[in-house]
Design an enzyme around this catalytic site. Structure first.
Site, short mmCIF file in Angstrom:
data_model
loop_
_atom_site.label_atom_id
_atom_site.label_comp_id
_atom_site.label_asym_id
_atom_site.label_seq_id
_atom_site.Cartn_x
_atom_site.Cartn_y
_atom_site.Cartn_z
CD GLU A 40 -2.22 -1.40 -0.91
OE1 GLU A 40 -2.71 -1.15 0.35
OE2 GLU A 40 -3.25 -1.94 -1.53
NE ARG A 44 -0.80 -2.31 7.13
CZ ARG A 44 -1.66 -3.28 7.00
NH1 ARG A 44 -1.23 -4.62 7.55
NH2 ARG A 44 -2.89 -3.30 6.59
CE LYS A 128 -7.82 -1.33 1.78
NZ LYS A 128 -6.46 -1.06 2.00
#
Length: 209
Positions: A40, A44, A128
């Site tokens: 993943e 950001r 999640k």
């Protein structure tokens, strides 16, 4: 691939926040060399989408996805870059609509029983838990198992190599997200530490659920 199949690929989904795009491919190759099949890349940094694109093109055997997805336009960018799954830290109705329309497997972020209930109401059973440790960690997951027996989680946030196995022992946890896998010691000149961490993560005791 659907979301349940995504959760069954690895005991740990390696998580990376990539600051330099030239690190993307060597990082991905180190994760793969260590035996993990998923990575993943968080959205950001300004280079995140380019990093995903390079990994998707040059390390196609690794299943690369986009994390920290917060907006619908980020979904479109991630799909265009070649991401094969999407992960959010939290979930709004608008974002969920975009995830469903993307055609990719996705994990919606949640941290409370009400958020879990809203996802289950939409027919979503794989999700999640974030931020896992801050939200209650293992004890929260044990508490959620009773009212939500159909829910399966990827807890992420504050989990390290030492704590991952305890999460994986829970019947409602399918995999954990771990940024420790991709963290290199400052000044490290190669990627061997990532290979070692990925190898250890891939060998964690784990039962596909």
């Amino acid at each position: 691939m659907n979301s349940a199949e995504l959760l069954a690929l690895d005991p740990v989904i390696a998580i990376a926040t990539i600051e330099r795009v030239e690190d993307a491919v060597p990082l991905a190759r180190a994760v793969q060399k260590g035996g993990l099949r998923t990575l993943e890349v968080t959205l950001r940094t300004p280079v995140a989408l380019e990093a995903i694109e390079r990994i998707a093109r040059e390390v196609p055997q690794l299943t690369v996805g986009a994390g920290t997805v917060l907006r619908v336009d980020q979904i479109e960018g991630a799909v265009g870059a070649g991401a094969r799954f999407l992960i959010t830290p939290g979930t709004t109705a608008l974002l969920l609509d975009g995830l469903e329309e993307s055609g990719l497997p996705y994990l919606c972020g949640c941290a409370t029983p009400s958020e879990v209930a809203r996802l289950v109401e939409r027919g979503i059973h794989e999700m999640k838990l974030f931020p896992a440790e801050a939200a209650g960690g293992i004890e929260l997951l044990k508490s959620l198992a009773g009212p939500f027996p159909e829910a399966r989680f990827c807890p992420t946030g504050g989990i390290d190599a030492d704590g991952a196995e305890a999460y994986l022992a829970l019947p409602n946890v399918c995999t954990v997200g771990g940024s420790w896998v991709t963290r290199r010691p400052e000044g490290a000149g190669d990627w061997e530490s990532v290979v070692v961490a990925a190898r250890a993560a891939s060998r964690l005791r784990w039962t596909r659920r």
